[in-house]
Design a protein around this motif. Structure first.
Motif, mmCIF file in Angstrom:
data_model
loop_
_atom_site.group_PDB
_atom_site.id
_atom_site.type_symbol
_atom_site.label_atom_id
_atom_site.label_comp_id
_atom_site.label_asym_id
_atom_site.label_seq_id
_atom_site.Cartn_x
_atom_site.Cartn_y
_atom_site.Cartn_z
ATOM 1 N N SER A 85 0.829 -1.216 0.000
ATOM 2 C CA SER A 85 0.000 0.000 0.000
ATOM 3 C C SER A 85 0.858 1.258 0.000
ATOM 4 O O SER A 85 0.555 2.234 -0.706
ATOM 5 C CB SER A 85 -0.928 -0.010 1.216
ATOM 6 O OG SER A 85 -1.803 -1.121 1.186
ATOM 7 N N VAL A 86 1.928 1.232 0.797
ATOM 8 C CA VAL A 86 2.825 2.390 0.856
ATOM 9 C C VAL A 86 3.460 2.640 -0.506
ATOM 10 O O VAL A 86 3.566 3.793 -0.963
ATOM 11 C CB VAL A 86 3.914 2.173 1.928
ATOM 12 C CG1 VAL A 86 4.983 3.263 1.835
ATOM 13 C CG2 VAL A 86 3.293 2.158 3.319
ATOM 14 N N GLU A 89 0.982 4.298 -2.776
ATOM 15 C CA GLU A 89 0.772 5.685 -2.359
ATOM 16 C C GLU A 89 1.881 6.590 -2.890
ATOM 17 O O GLU A 89 1.630 7.658 -3.451
ATOM 18 C CB GLU A 89 0.764 5.781 -0.832
ATOM 19 C CG GLU A 89 -0.519 5.406 -0.160
ATOM 20 C CD GLU A 89 -0.395 5.562 1.348
ATOM 21 O OE1 GLU A 89 -1.371 5.236 2.035
ATOM 22 O OE2 GLU A 89 0.675 5.991 1.838
ATOM 23 N N ILE A 90 3.112 6.163 -2.648
ATOM 24 C CA ILE A 90 4.256 6.991 -3.032
ATOM 25 C C ILE A 90 4.325 7.127 -4.546
ATOM 26 O O ILE A 90 4.594 8.220 -5.073
ATOM 27 C CB ILE A 90 5.556 6.407 -2.450
ATOM 28 C CG1 ILE A 90 5.536 6.509 -0.917
ATOM 29 C CG2 ILE A 90 6.776 7.122 -3.019
ATOM 30 C CD1 ILE A 90 6.738 5.911 -0.231
ATOM 31 N N GLU A 93 1.762 9.712 -5.589
ATOM 32 C CA GLU A 93 2.121 11.076 -5.204
ATOM 33 C C GLU A 93 3.249 11.620 -6.083
ATOM 34 O O GLU A 93 3.245 12.797 -6.465
ATOM 35 C CB GLU A 93 2.522 11.113 -3.729
ATOM 36 C CG GLU A 93 1.334 10.951 -2.794
ATOM 37 C CD GLU A 93 1.737 11.000 -1.324
ATOM 38 O OE1 GLU A 93 2.692 11.734 -1.010
ATOM 39 O OE2 GLU A 93 1.114 10.297 -0.509
ATOM 40 N N ASP A 102 6.118 14.781 2.800
ATOM 41 C CA ASP A 102 6.224 14.317 4.181
ATOM 42 C C ASP A 102 7.224 15.167 4.962
ATOM 43 O O ASP A 102 8.200 15.692 4.413
ATOM 44 C CB ASP A 102 6.687 12.860 4.209
ATOM 45 C CG ASP A 102 5.745 11.946 3.439
ATOM 46 O OD1 ASP A 102 5.109 11.098 4.063
ATOM 47 O OD2 ASP A 102 5.645 12.090 2.198
ATOM 48 N N VAL A 110 9.952 8.000 6.182
ATOM 49 C CA VAL A 110 8.663 8.160 5.507
ATOM 50 C C VAL A 110 7.963 6.820 5.369
ATOM 51 O O VAL A 110 6.768 6.674 5.687
ATOM 52 C CB VAL A 110 8.862 8.796 4.112
ATOM 53 C CG1 VAL A 110 7.586 8.703 3.281
ATOM 54 C CG2 VAL A 110 9.289 10.250 4.255
ATOM 55 N N CYS A 113 6.837 5.375 8.775
ATOM 56 C CA CYS A 113 5.716 6.143 9.307
ATOM 57 C C CYS A 113 4.420 5.775 8.580
ATOM 58 O O CYS A 113 3.374 5.538 9.205
ATOM 59 C CB CYS A 113 6.001 7.633 9.169
ATOM 60 S SG CYS A 113 4.656 8.695 9.757
ATOM 61 N N ARG A 114 4.482 5.712 7.277
ATOM 62 C CA ARG A 114 3.288 5.357 6.498
ATOM 63 C C ARG A 114 2.879 3.910 6.752
ATOM 64 O O ARG A 114 1.689 3.579 6.722
ATOM 65 C CB ARG A 114 3.555 5.578 5.014
ATOM 66 C CG ARG A 114 3.698 7.047 4.623
ATOM 67 C CD ARG A 114 3.851 7.185 3.123
ATOM 68 N NE ARG A 114 4.004 8.581 2.721
ATOM 69 C CZ ARG A 114 3.463 9.104 1.631
ATOM 70 N NH1 ARG A 114 2.709 8.353 0.842
ATOM 71 N NH2 ARG A 114 3.666 10.370 1.323
ATOM 72 N N LYS A 117 0.450 3.357 9.539
ATOM 73 C CA LYS A 117 -0.944 3.683 9.246
ATOM 74 C C LYS A 117 -1.667 2.515 8.572
ATOM 75 O O LYS A 117 -2.887 2.405 8.651
ATOM 76 C CB LYS A 117 -1.016 4.924 8.360
ATOM 77 C CG LYS A 117 -0.435 6.168 9.031
ATOM 78 C CD LYS A 117 -0.336 7.336 8.060
ATOM 79 C CE LYS A 117 0.332 8.532 8.729
ATOM 80 N NZ LYS A 117 0.533 9.670 7.793
ATOM 81 N N HIS A 118 -0.922 1.647 7.901
ATOM 82 C CA HIS A 118 -1.526 0.518 7.190
ATOM 83 C C HIS A 118 -1.417 -0.792 7.970
ATOM 84 O O HIS A 118 -2.306 -1.638 7.861
ATOM 85 C CB HIS A 118 -0.865 0.333 5.822
ATOM 86 C CG HIS A 118 -1.143 1.428 4.852
ATOM 87 N ND1 HIS A 118 -2.323 1.547 4.172
ATOM 88 C CD2 HIS A 118 -0.366 2.483 4.457
ATOM 89 C CE1 HIS A 118 -2.284 2.611 3.397
ATOM 90 N NE2 HIS A 118 -1.103 3.205 3.549
#
Length: 489
Positions: A85-86, A89-90, A93, A102, A110, A113-114, A117-118
């Motif tokens: 998932s990270v 996302e990256i 972005e 970030d 980064v 940290c992300r 969240k997952h």
């Protein structure tokens, strides 16, 4: 499976994760780093390019912790899914914004940290027994292993362009120069191939670095190694490395692979610069042998008639920058104590800058040469009879005159022609015979003054005769076919 107790204060960790930035250190610090230190320290604007490699390394590290019974199956699965998932996302972005916004200091922070969240608390287990020292070193090597073949392909493309032109333009004869003075007639193809062979050596040198580059630092920790029982060779193979770094202190502190690459890049750029310099000269109005296409030329803001070879000049200028950065990075390393020091953080900035610039130079060189036009008449006009002085000396040698004497006799003929206001072709036959009877008959003497006959003397391997040039092309084509076949495999 060994059950690991992960002791932490839930409140403290949640506060850290929900704060404006997440960092992988700081438990014993009471103040934030100063803003000026962060400007110098934070590497995210540079190392975000390593996000795929960092995620790749994290996937392999989590899997190795699981295989070695230091991570549960559920936590491993959560981490693997979270990293997927990270990564998405990256990628999104960067596609939309071209950068990450970030607040964290580097790409490692980064991603972790992300990941929280997952994957929740499982994310806190990912960094078990791992340091950014071995993590960063691994990311850089993975990036180089994936990216350097693109440089090789670009060089091969340039070699192919040179070889194709050499094959198509084998009948063109022009002046060859030493000291920027006219020297001997050569086939235009021979000139082009002289640069192709230098670039072929660049490919060989870059490939020779791979065995040293393809050694995995991961599992070396900060400097002392990994305190948990893991299989580093299995980890290395899972990441696509050929072997492991044999010493943990060497693994985190060595940047020899980068020194090799920077020096290699400077040599490759030097070859591109010399090719560019030749073409700049040949494109000048004084020579007029080549004309660059509009795609690879620029004009003047004041002088409407100007047609500037800016692409080649930029390549020539870049070569100096490559040399400077290769030397500069060696200067960074020369006084460092053992293992990791923050001085080494500059390696990635130099790596990306060198790689990007060199790839552009290679593409500009290939495009310029592919689309340029060669003026055959101007190439022939660069020839003048004095360039056949060596041919006259060779004729005397074939008639038994020692070369040193033959050299002197032809020099005498040159002086006589100059005094009479003539060139060697128009010097009367009687003048030659007066200097040396071995100049032969008038017809034999006239036969020397042929550009085609001149270049066709040099039939030995590596020479400029048609047969010798074709032989070079055949060898080069065999090498190109082998390279392209290996790339497909």
């Amino acid at each position: 499976m060994i059950k690991i107790s992960f002791l932490y204060s839930n409140t403290a960790l949640v506060n850290v994760m929900s704060s404006s930035k997440f960092q992988l250190w700081g438990g014993c610090f009471e103040e934030e780093p100063s803003s000026v230190l962060r400007r110098l320290n934070d590497s995210l604007p540079v190392d975000f390019r390593l996000f795929r490699e960092d995620i790749q390394g994290s996937r392999a590290w989590a899997e190795e912790l699981f295989q070695s019974h230091h991570l549960s199956a559920n936590d491993n699965l959560a981490i693997q899914k979270g990293l997927d998932s990270v990564e998405k996302e990256i990628e999104q972005e960067l596609t939309e914004n071209g950068k990450l916004k970030d607040a964290e200091e580097d790409i490692h922070s980064v991603i972790e940290c992300r990941l929280f969240k997952h994957s929740g608390d499982a994310a806190f287990r990912l960094h078990t027994a791992r340091s950014r020292n071995d993590q960063s070193a691994t990311d850089t090597r993975l990036w180089m292993l994936a990216s350097l073949p693109k440089l090789t392909s670009a060089i091969v493309e340039l070699i192919t362009v040179l070889a194709t032109r050499a094959e198509n333009e084998i009948d063109i004869i022009s002046a060859g120069y030493t000291h920027l003075q006219r020297a001997q007639p050569v086939r235009w193809s021979h000139f082009l191939l002289s640069h192709a062979w230098a670039l072929r050596d660049d490919v060989t040198r870059l490939e020779e670095q791979r065995s040293r580059l393809s050694r995995c630092p991961l599992g070396s920790g900060a400097l002392a190694g990994c305190a948990l029982t893991i299989d580093r060779k299995r980890l290395a193979l899972n990441l696509g490395f050929d072997d492991i770094m044999p010493n943990s202190m060497f693994a985190v502190g060595s940047r020899d692979h980068l020194v090799e690459f920077f020096n290699w890049a400077s040599l490759c750029a030097l070859h591109l610069s010399r090719l560019a310099e030749d073409l700049i000269i040949y494109s000048s109005q004084e020579y007029g042998i080549v004309r660059f296409s509009d795609q690879f030329s620029t004009g003047s803001s004041l002088m409407p008639q100007k047609r500037n070879p800016d692409g080649q000049e930029l390549i020539r200028g870049a070569a100096g920058l490559f040399l400077g950065e290769a030397f500069g990075f060696s200067c960074v390393l020369k006084g460092l104590p053992s293992t990791y020091n923050k001085d080494l953080q500059s390696d990635k900035e130099l790596l990306f800058r060198t790689y990007d610039r060199l790839l552009d130079c290679l593409k500009i060189s290939a495009g310029s040469i592919r689309t340029m036009k060669v003026n055959i008449d101007r190439a022939l006009n660069s020839l003048e009879p004095g360039m056949l002085a060596t041919d006259l000396a060779h004729m005397l040698v074939r008639r038994g005159v020692p070369f040193r004497k033959a050299h002197h006799l032809v020099g005498t003929a040159l002086l006589r022609a100059t005094n009479l206001g003539l060139d060697l072709r128009n010097l009367p036959y009687s003048e030659y015979i007066a200097i040396c009877p071995e100049f032969g008959t008038e017809e034999e003497l006239k036969a020397v003054f042929s550009w085609e006959a001149s270049v066709e003397q040099y039939t030995s391997s590596g020479g400029t005769a048609r047969k010798a040039v074709i032989n070079q092309l055949e060898i080069l084509h065999i090498w190109l076919q082998k390279y392209n076949k290996e790339c497909i495999v």
